[in-house]
Design a protein around this motif. Structure first.
Motif, PDB file in Angstrom:
ATOM      1  N   ASP A  52       0.947  19.474  -3.565  1.00 13.34           N
ATOM      2  CA  ASP A  52       0.733  19.370  -2.120  1.00 13.34           C
ATOM      3  C   ASP A  52       0.108  18.030  -1.759  1.00 13.34           C
ATOM      4  OD1 ASP A  52      -2.044  19.561  -2.687  1.00 13.34           O
ATOM      5  OD2 ASP A  52      -1.988  21.744  -2.472  1.00 13.34           O
ATOM      6  N   MET A  53      -0.030  17.783  -0.475  1.00 15.37           N
ATOM      7  CA  MET A  53      -0.532  16.498   0.002  1.00 15.37           C
ATOM      8  C   MET A  53      -1.980  16.248  -0.428  1.00 15.37           C
ATOM      9  SD  MET A  53       1.875  14.825   1.592  1.00 15.37           S
ATOM     10  CE  MET A  53       1.422  13.766   2.968  1.00 15.37           C
ATOM     11  N   GLU A  54      -2.761  17.289  -0.530  1.00 14.07           N
ATOM     12  CA  GLU A  54      -4.143  17.121  -0.971  1.00 14.07           C
ATOM     13  C   GLU A  54      -4.202  16.618  -2.405  1.00 14.07           C
ATOM     14  OE1 GLU A  54      -8.252  19.783  -1.231  1.00 14.07           O
ATOM     15  OE2 GLU A  54      -6.579  20.433   0.022  1.00 14.07           O
ATOM     16  N   GLN A  55      -3.336  17.129  -3.260  1.00 21.15           N
ATOM     17  CA  GLN A  55      -3.282  16.677  -4.651  1.00 21.15           C
ATOM     18  C   GLN A  55      -2.767  15.246  -4.743  1.00 21.15           C
ATOM     19  OE1 GLN A  55      -0.842  19.994  -5.822  1.00 21.15           O
ATOM     20  NE2 GLN A  55      -2.508  20.979  -6.968  1.00 21.15           N
TER      21      GLN A  55
ATOM     22  N   ALA B  19      -4.832  12.002  -6.207  1.00 19.97           N
ATOM     23  CA  ALA B  19      -4.274  11.090  -7.209  1.00 19.97           C
ATOM     24  C   ALA B  19      -4.342   9.646  -6.741  1.00 19.97           C
ATOM     25  CB  ALA B  19      -2.828  11.470  -7.519  1.00 19.97           C
ATOM     26  N   ALA B  20      -4.217   9.449  -5.427  1.00 19.29           N
ATOM     27  CA  ALA B  20      -4.257   8.094  -4.860  1.00 19.29           C
ATOM     28  C   ALA B  20      -5.681   7.625  -4.595  1.00 19.29           C
ATOM     29  CB  ALA B  20      -3.462   8.062  -3.557  1.00 19.29           C
ATOM     30  N   GLY B  21      -6.643   8.553  -4.630  1.00 14.67           N
ATOM     31  CA  GLY B  21      -8.031   8.193  -4.345  1.00 14.67           C
ATOM     32  C   GLY B  21      -8.278   7.920  -2.876  1.00 14.67           C
ATOM     33  N   VAL B  22      -7.533   8.619  -2.025  1.00 14.89           N
ATOM     34  CA  VAL B  22      -7.697   8.451  -0.578  1.00 14.89           C
ATOM     35  C   VAL B  22      -7.794   9.833   0.068  1.00 14.89           C
ATOM     36  CG1 VAL B  22      -6.367   6.305  -0.587  1.00 14.89           C
ATOM     37  CG2 VAL B  22      -5.201   8.471  -0.123  1.00 14.89           C
ATOM     38  N   SER B  23      -8.064   9.834   1.358  1.00 17.12           N
ATOM     39  CA  SER B  23      -8.092  11.089   2.096  1.00 17.12           C
ATOM     40  C   SER B  23      -6.698  11.415   2.625  1.00 17.12           C
ATOM     41  CB  SER B  23      -9.074  10.996   3.268  1.00 17.12           C
ATOM     42  OG  SER B  23      -8.622  10.024   4.191  1.00 17.12           O
ATOM     43  N   LYS B  24      -6.471  12.664   2.992  1.00 15.26           N
ATOM     44  CA  LYS B  24      -5.177  13.046   3.552  1.00 15.26           C
ATOM     45  C   LYS B  24      -4.838  12.264   4.828  1.00 15.26           C
ATOM     46  CE  LYS B  24      -4.024  17.380   3.729  1.00 15.26           C
ATOM     47  NZ  LYS B  24      -4.114  18.856   3.927  1.00 15.26           N
TER      48      LYS B  24
ATOM     49  N   ARG C 257       0.828  -1.202   0.000  1.00 17.68           N
ATOM     50  CA  ARG C 257       0.000   0.000   0.000  1.00 17.68           C
ATOM     51  C   ARG C 257       0.865   1.255   0.000  1.00 17.68           C
ATOM     52  NH1 ARG C 257      -3.961   2.485  -2.056  1.00 17.68           N
ATOM     53  NH2 ARG C 257      -5.452   3.529  -0.672  1.00 17.68           N
ATOM     54  N   ARG C 258       1.948   1.219   0.747  1.00 17.91           N
ATOM     55  CA  ARG C 258       2.861   2.360   0.800  1.00 17.91           C
ATOM     56  C   ARG C 258       3.453   2.637  -0.577  1.00 17.91           C
ATOM     57  NH1 ARG C 258       8.245   3.546   1.622  1.00 17.91           N
ATOM     58  NH2 ARG C 258       8.691   5.309   3.027  1.00 17.91           N
ATOM     59  N   GLN C 259       3.860   1.579  -1.283  1.00 15.55           N
ATOM     60  CA  GLN C 259       4.425   1.755  -2.615  1.00 15.55           C
ATOM     61  C   GLN C 259       3.387   2.308  -3.591  1.00 15.55           C
ATOM     62  OE1 GLN C 259       7.623   1.591  -3.350  1.00 15.55           O
ATOM     63  NE2 GLN C 259       7.938   1.127  -1.182  1.00 15.55           N
ATOM     64  N   GLU C 260       2.135   1.904  -3.426  1.00 14.22           N
ATOM     65  CA  GLU C 260       1.067   2.443  -4.273  1.00 14.22           C
ATOM     66  C   GLU C 260       0.904   3.944  -4.045  1.00 14.22           C
ATOM     67  OE1 GLU C 260      -2.266   0.108  -3.150  1.00 14.22           O
ATOM     68  OE2 GLU C 260      -1.683  -1.639  -4.348  1.00 14.22           O
ATOM     69  N   LEU C 261       1.001   4.365  -2.788  1.00 16.06           N
ATOM     70  CA  LEU C 261       0.872   5.783  -2.469  1.00 16.06           C
ATOM     71  C   LEU C 261       2.060   6.576  -3.007  1.00 16.06           C
ATOM     72  CD1 LEU C 261      -0.489   5.521   1.186  1.00 16.06           C
ATOM     73  CD2 LEU C 261      -1.768   6.139  -0.884  1.00 16.06           C
TER      74      LEU C 261
ATOM     75  N   GLN D  36       2.834  10.395  -9.788  1.00 15.01           N
ATOM     76  CA  GLN D  36       1.870  10.847 -10.797  1.00 15.01           C
ATOM     77  C   GLN D  36       1.386  12.262 -10.507  1.00 15.01           C
ATOM     78  OE1 GLN D  36       1.262   9.214 -13.646  1.00 15.01           O
ATOM     79  NE2 GLN D  36       2.856   7.832 -12.836  1.00 15.01           N
ATOM     80  N   ALA D  37       1.162  12.565  -9.242  1.00 12.44           N
ATOM     81  CA  ALA D  37       0.732  13.915  -8.869  1.00 12.44           C
ATOM     82  C   ALA D  37       1.826  14.933  -9.194  1.00 12.44           C
ATOM     83  CB  ALA D  37       0.387  13.962  -7.381  1.00 12.44           C
ATOM     84  N   LEU D  38       3.081  14.542  -8.970  1.00 15.42           N
ATOM     85  CA  LEU D  38       4.201  15.412  -9.314  1.00 15.42           C
ATOM     86  C   LEU D  38       4.243  15.701 -10.815  1.00 15.42           C
ATOM     87  CD1 LEU D  38       7.307  14.305  -7.235  1.00 15.42           C
ATOM     88  CD2 LEU D  38       6.622  16.651  -7.710  1.00 15.42           C
ATOM     89  N   LEU D  39       4.063  14.670 -11.609  1.00 20.95           N
ATOM     90  CA  LEU D  39       4.072  14.834 -13.057  1.00 20.95           C
ATOM     91  C   LEU D  39       2.930  15.725 -13.524  1.00 20.95           C
ATOM     92  CD1 LEU D  39       4.936  11.174 -14.149  1.00 20.95           C
ATOM     93  CD2 LEU D  39       6.438  13.167 -14.190  1.00 20.95           C
TER      94      LEU D  39
END
Length: 242
Positions: A60-63, A67-72, A40-44, A50-53
């Motif tokens: 930021d962490m919200e973005q 991208a991960a489809g999860v909450s902060k 799960r960590r590697q998926e995040l 992807q968010a960086l790209l």
């Protein structure tokens, strides 16, 4: 009666119990949970890349969470803070660089080609993922990321030094310059690569590779010349057979 020396479970309560025992089942559950958590960590981390790209180095962490489809809060279960996540991302970028550069260097059997291959492979990583490279270099002062960059540079330079040393020994030359020359090459190309990507790659990769190769090639040539080899011997070693 079985000897205590052979019956480890009888004499050592910490020994691994037989399959099916409560302790074995507990260990299995912990191992599965650890594997799941790491996956799960590697998926995040992948989602952060992807968010960086998508958003650039100011992501930021919200973005990242989006991208991960999860909450902060879910992100913070796996990473104590933003800097810890960025260290993990920098490790991914650094690994890609090593995986690209190392094989290119290993395949070369001629000195000038060695310089050219190293430069071209390094610039190739930048060209393919300039945003990730800019992120890595411009976060170099952040806690943990500096160590990742330094470790990557050492890893590439160490491999390069070994190959350069082999080439020098094949020529009958002192291999002493190999390590400082390798570190110098890595540092030089790293600095030029930072300039190249920061300015939007104003020169083509092929042209920049040629320019830098022409400049840095004098390293091996200088070592050879300073050895004062006879002209015939120098020419005989111009081409090294694998």
């Amino acid at each position: 009666m079985q000897s205590p020396l052979t019956d480890v479970n009888a004499s050592d309560p910490s020994a691994t119990p037989p399959d099916g025992s409560p302790k074995a089942k507990g260990n299995g559950r912990r191992d599965r949970w650890a594997d799941h958590r790491e996956q799960r960590r590697q998926e995040l981390v992948g989602a952060a890349v992807q968010a960086l790209l998508r958003h650039g180095p100011e992501v930021d962490m919200e973005q990242v969470a989006a991208a991960a489809g999860v909450s902060k809060p879910v992100l913070y279960r796996y990473f104590a803070d933003k800097s810890q996540l960025w260290v993990a991302v920098s490790e991914v970028v650094a690994a890609r660089m090593v995986d690209t550069i190392a094989p290119a260097v290993e395949q070369v059997r001629e000195e000038r080609g060695l310089v050219e291959a190293t430069i071209d492979a390094y610039l190739g990583v930048i060209e393919s993922e300039p945003r990730l490279y800019r992120f890595l270099m411009h976060q170099s002062g952040a806690p943990g990321i500096h160590q990742v960059i330094a470790g990557t540079s050492r890893q590439v330079a160490a491999g390069l030094a070994r190959v350069i040393g082999d080439r020098l020994r094949t020529l009958g030359l002192d291999a002493g310059p190999a390590e400082p020359w390798a570190y110098g090459l890595v540092g030089f190309v790293q600095a030029v690569g930072d300039w190249w990507t920061t300015h939007g790659q104003p020169i083509s990769r092929a042209a920049l590779t040629d320019y830098l190769t022409a400049l840095l090639w004098s390293g091996i040539e200088g070592v050879r010349a300073s050895a004062d080899l006879p002209h015939e011997l120098t020419r005989a070693h111009e081409r090294i057979v694998p």
